[in-house]
Design a protein around this motif. Sequence first.
Motif, PDB file in Angstrom:
ATOM      1  N   GLY A  61       0.846  -1.188   0.000  1.00  0.00           N
ATOM      2  CA  GLY A  61       0.000   0.000   0.000  1.00  0.00           C
ATOM      3  C   GLY A  61       0.880   1.235   0.000  1.00  0.00           C
ATOM      4  O   GLY A  61       2.071   1.166  -0.326  1.00  0.00           O
ATOM      5  N   LEU A  62       0.267   2.360   0.364  1.00  0.00           N
ATOM      6  CA  LEU A  62       0.967   3.648   0.359  1.00  0.00           C
ATOM      7  C   LEU A  62       1.409   4.017   1.775  1.00  0.00           C
ATOM      8  O   LEU A  62       0.576   4.112   2.682  1.00  0.00           O
ATOM      9  N   VAL A  63       2.699   4.197   1.978  1.00  0.00           N
ATOM     10  CA  VAL A  63       3.226   4.644   3.269  1.00  0.00           C
ATOM     11  C   VAL A  63       3.578   6.128   3.161  1.00  0.00           C
ATOM     12  O   VAL A  63       4.237   6.552   2.207  1.00  0.00           O
ATOM     13  N   VAL A  64       3.114   6.894   4.135  1.00  0.00           N
ATOM     14  CA  VAL A  64       3.410   8.330   4.160  1.00  0.00           C
ATOM     15  C   VAL A  64       4.296   8.614   5.370  1.00  0.00           C
ATOM     16  O   VAL A  64       3.892   8.395   6.510  1.00  0.00           O
ATOM     17  N   LEU A  65       5.493   9.067   5.096  1.00  0.00           N
ATOM     18  CA  LEU A  65       6.403   9.429   6.178  1.00  0.00           C
ATOM     19  C   LEU A  65       6.123  10.880   6.564  1.00  0.00           C
ATOM     20  O   LEU A  65       6.324  11.793   5.766  1.00  0.00           O
ATOM     21  N   ASN A  66       5.642  11.054   7.780  1.00  0.00           N
ATOM     22  CA  ASN A  66       5.197  12.375   8.227  1.00  0.00           C
ATOM     23  C   ASN A  66       6.172  12.916   9.267  1.00  0.00           C
ATOM     24  O   ASN A  66       5.905  12.901  10.463  1.00  0.00           O
ATOM     25  N   ARG A  67       7.333  13.318   8.797  1.00  0.00           N
ATOM     26  CA  ARG A  67       8.345  13.883   9.690  1.00  0.00           C
ATOM     27  C   ARG A  67       8.685  15.246   9.164  1.00  0.00           C
ATOM     28  O   ARG A  67       9.187  15.373   8.061  1.00  0.00           O
ATOM     29  N   SER A  68       8.414  16.260   9.957  1.00  0.00           N
ATOM     30  CA  SER A  68       8.706  17.598   9.469  1.00  0.00           C
ATOM     31  C   SER A  68       9.212  18.465  10.606  1.00  0.00           C
ATOM     32  O   SER A  68       8.599  18.519  11.664  1.00  0.00           O
ATOM     33  N   SER A  69      10.311  19.113  10.368  1.00  0.00           N
ATOM     34  CA  SER A  69      10.848  20.002  11.395  1.00  0.00           C
ATOM     35  C   SER A  69      10.556  21.454  11.062  1.00  0.00           C
ATOM     36  O   SER A  69      11.182  22.356  11.603  1.00  0.00           O
ATOM     37  N   ILE A  70       9.612  21.673  10.154  1.00  0.00           N
ATOM     38  CA  ILE A  70       9.340  23.045   9.733  1.00  0.00           C
ATOM     39  C   ILE A  70       8.655  23.808  10.856  1.00  0.00           C
ATOM     40  O   ILE A  70       7.540  23.472  11.277  1.00  0.00           O
ATOM     41  N   ASP A  71       9.320  24.845  11.357  1.00  0.00           N
ATOM     42  CA  ASP A  71       8.774  25.592  12.484  1.00  0.00           C
ATOM     43  C   ASP A  71       7.483  26.320  12.125  1.00  0.00           C
ATOM     44  O   ASP A  71       6.684  26.632  13.002  1.00  0.00           O
ATOM     45  N   GLU A  72       7.274  26.568  10.821  1.00  0.00           N
ATOM     46  CA  GLU A  72       6.018  27.231  10.417  1.00  0.00           C
ATOM     47  C   GLU A  72       4.801  26.388  10.748  1.00  0.00           C
ATOM     48  O   GLU A  72       3.678  26.899  10.765  1.00  0.00           O
ATOM     49  N   THR A  73       4.980  25.097  10.979  1.00  0.00           N
ATOM     50  CA  THR A  73       3.813  24.263  11.304  1.00  0.00           C
ATOM     51  C   THR A  73       3.438  24.388  12.780  1.00  0.00           C
ATOM     52  O   THR A  73       2.542  23.711  13.249  1.00  0.00           O
ATOM     53  N   VAL A  74       4.159  25.254  13.510  1.00  0.00           N
ATOM     54  CA  VAL A  74       3.807  25.535  14.910  1.00  0.00           C
ATOM     55  C   VAL A  74       3.210  26.935  14.966  1.00  0.00           C
ATOM     56  O   VAL A  74       3.871  27.917  14.641  1.00  0.00           O
ATOM     57  N   GLU A  75       1.940  27.010  15.359  1.00  0.00           N
ATOM     58  CA  GLU A  75       1.237  28.288  15.317  1.00  0.00           C
ATOM     59  C   GLU A  75       0.665  28.590  16.702  1.00  0.00           C
ATOM     60  O   GLU A  75      -0.084  27.771  17.264  1.00  0.00           O
ATOM     61  N   VAL A  76       1.042  29.739  17.251  1.00  0.00           N
ATOM     62  CA  VAL A  76       0.479  30.124  18.553  1.00  0.00           C
ATOM     63  C   VAL A  76      -0.910  30.703  18.280  1.00  0.00           C
ATOM     64  O   VAL A  76      -1.055  31.672  17.541  1.00  0.00           O
ATOM     65  N   VAL A  77      -1.938  30.100  18.886  1.00  0.00           N
ATOM     66  CA  VAL A  77      -3.312  30.542  18.607  1.00  0.00           C
ATOM     67  C   VAL A  77      -3.936  31.279  19.792  1.00  0.00           C
ATOM     68  O   VAL A  77      -5.074  31.728  19.715  1.00  0.00           O
ATOM     69  N   GLY A  78      -3.181  31.413  20.864  1.00  0.00           N
ATOM     70  CA  GLY A  78      -3.670  32.141  22.035  1.00  0.00           C
ATOM     71  C   GLY A  78      -2.665  31.946  23.147  1.00  0.00           C
ATOM     72  O   GLY A  78      -1.714  31.182  22.988  1.00  0.00           O
ATOM     73  N   PRO A  79      -2.858  32.628  24.278  1.00  0.00           N
ATOM     74  CA  PRO A  79      -1.911  32.452  25.382  1.00  0.00           C
ATOM     75  C   PRO A  79      -1.876  30.976  25.825  1.00  0.00           C
ATOM     76  O   PRO A  79      -2.904  30.427  26.224  1.00  0.00           O
ATOM     77  N   GLY A  80      -0.710  30.362  25.680  1.00  0.00           N
ATOM     78  CA  GLY A  80      -0.567  28.962  26.083  1.00  0.00           C
ATOM     79  C   GLY A  80      -1.240  27.979  25.153  1.00  0.00           C
ATOM     80  O   GLY A  80      -1.296  26.784  25.435  1.00  0.00           O
ATOM     81  N   ARG A  81      -1.786  28.462  24.040  1.00  0.00           N
ATOM     82  CA  ARG A  81      -2.455  27.546  23.093  1.00  0.00           C
ATOM     83  C   ARG A  81      -1.651  27.512  21.795  1.00  0.00           C
ATOM     84  O   ARG A  81      -1.359  28.554  21.205  1.00  0.00           O
ATOM     85  N   VAL A  82      -1.304  26.308  21.397  1.00  0.00           N
ATOM     86  CA  VAL A  82      -0.445  26.175  20.225  1.00  0.00           C
ATOM     87  C   VAL A  82      -0.975  25.046  19.336  1.00  0.00           C
ATOM     88  O   VAL A  82      -1.377  23.991  19.828  1.00  0.00           O
ATOM     89  N   ARG A  83      -1.045  25.350  18.033  1.00  0.00           N
ATOM     90  CA  ARG A  83      -1.546  24.367  17.059  1.00  0.00           C
ATOM     91  C   ARG A  83      -0.341  23.891  16.258  1.00  0.00           C
ATOM     92  O   ARG A  83       0.366  24.712  15.653  1.00  0.00           O
ATOM     93  N   VAL A  84      -0.114  22.589  16.265  1.00  0.00           N
ATOM     94  CA  VAL A  84       1.149  22.060  15.749  1.00  0.00           C
ATOM     95  C   VAL A  84       0.895  20.999  14.679  1.00  0.00           C
ATOM     96  O   VAL A  84       0.050  20.110  14.865  1.00  0.00           O
TER      97      VAL A  84
END
Length: 240
Positions: free
Chosen positions: A106-129
């Motif tokens: 089947g299809l294997v997807v390697l999901n390893r990313s060190s891109i800091d842009e994928t870390v988004e602060v959405v509020g005080p102490g709240r982070v979407r990663v």
Amino acid sequence: MAMGSLFPLHPISTAAGAAASDRLLFLPPLPTPDLAEPSAGIDVGNRKLLRDLSTFGIGGACSFFIEAIRPAHLISAARLARSRSLPLLILGRGSNCLFSDRGFDGLVVLNRSSIDETVEVVGPGRVRVGSGYPFNRLGVRTAVEGWGGLEFAGGIPGTVGGAAFMNAGANGQETAEVVESVEVVNREGEVRVLGKEDLRFGYRWSSLQEMDDLAAILTVTFRLRPAPTARNRQREFLER
Ligand SMILES: Cc1cc2nc3c(=O)[nH]c(=O)nc-3n(C[C@H](O)[C@H](O)[C@H](O)COP(=O)(O)OP(=O)(O)OC[C@H]3O[C@@H](n4cnc5c(N)ncnc54)[C@H](O)[C@@H]3O)c2cc1C
């Protein structure tokens, strides 16, 4: 490496038509249609060795392989797998997977990313990663910035998605305590957000593990608490 009851492994053994004794050198022929589609926005390769993608260093080849750098690539992969009726497997750091020498047809997807842009602060102490972000790096970053709840993550060699999937934990803390919501894509390619209550976290378990239509975890939103001593506490954990 302390494995077994503490970190239940996810054995993956789905290659069709191979005898149990088959080894890497005697892999059955796998179909190799050209799956590359410009519209998917991703490059599809063939026959990557799973042993190169997992901590155990064991496992045969997969038929098709994609590297996801951003959450959007996971959506493309889910839609591609659906359009070609391919079994799909998302892999983070492979630190909690045991593959068969027979490989994965089947299809294997390697999901390893060190891109800091994928870390988004959405509020005080709240982070979407992004789910491919290294969980240990997130743990260190948040602790250094004085947020508590992910100190334990500093010592866990997986991705954010892998940690949510199995509710990773250590030193009396666990992922569930700080997850606010998880964004997922299903096998139809549809995206939705699951709240913490939908995830029914248990010991090294979440309902994501039994979700038949789950294709991939895309992002995880964490809610952390102010903790000026978080980094010191983390150092203590790492020295244990
Ligand atoms: C040296 C070492 C130390 C460890 N210490 C700890 C510890 O202290 N505490 C602990 O809890 N665990 C520990 N582990 C186990 C492991 O690191 C964790 O379980 C980690 O959370 C797994 O993340 P991963 O990205 O490597 O997942 P993988 O091994 O890549 O995948 C595990 C499962 O999650 C699924 N998955 C991963 N990402 C996604 C995604 N984005 N979408 C859908 N499904 C996904 C995979 O399909 C697979 O079924 C340790 C492992 C090692 C090798």
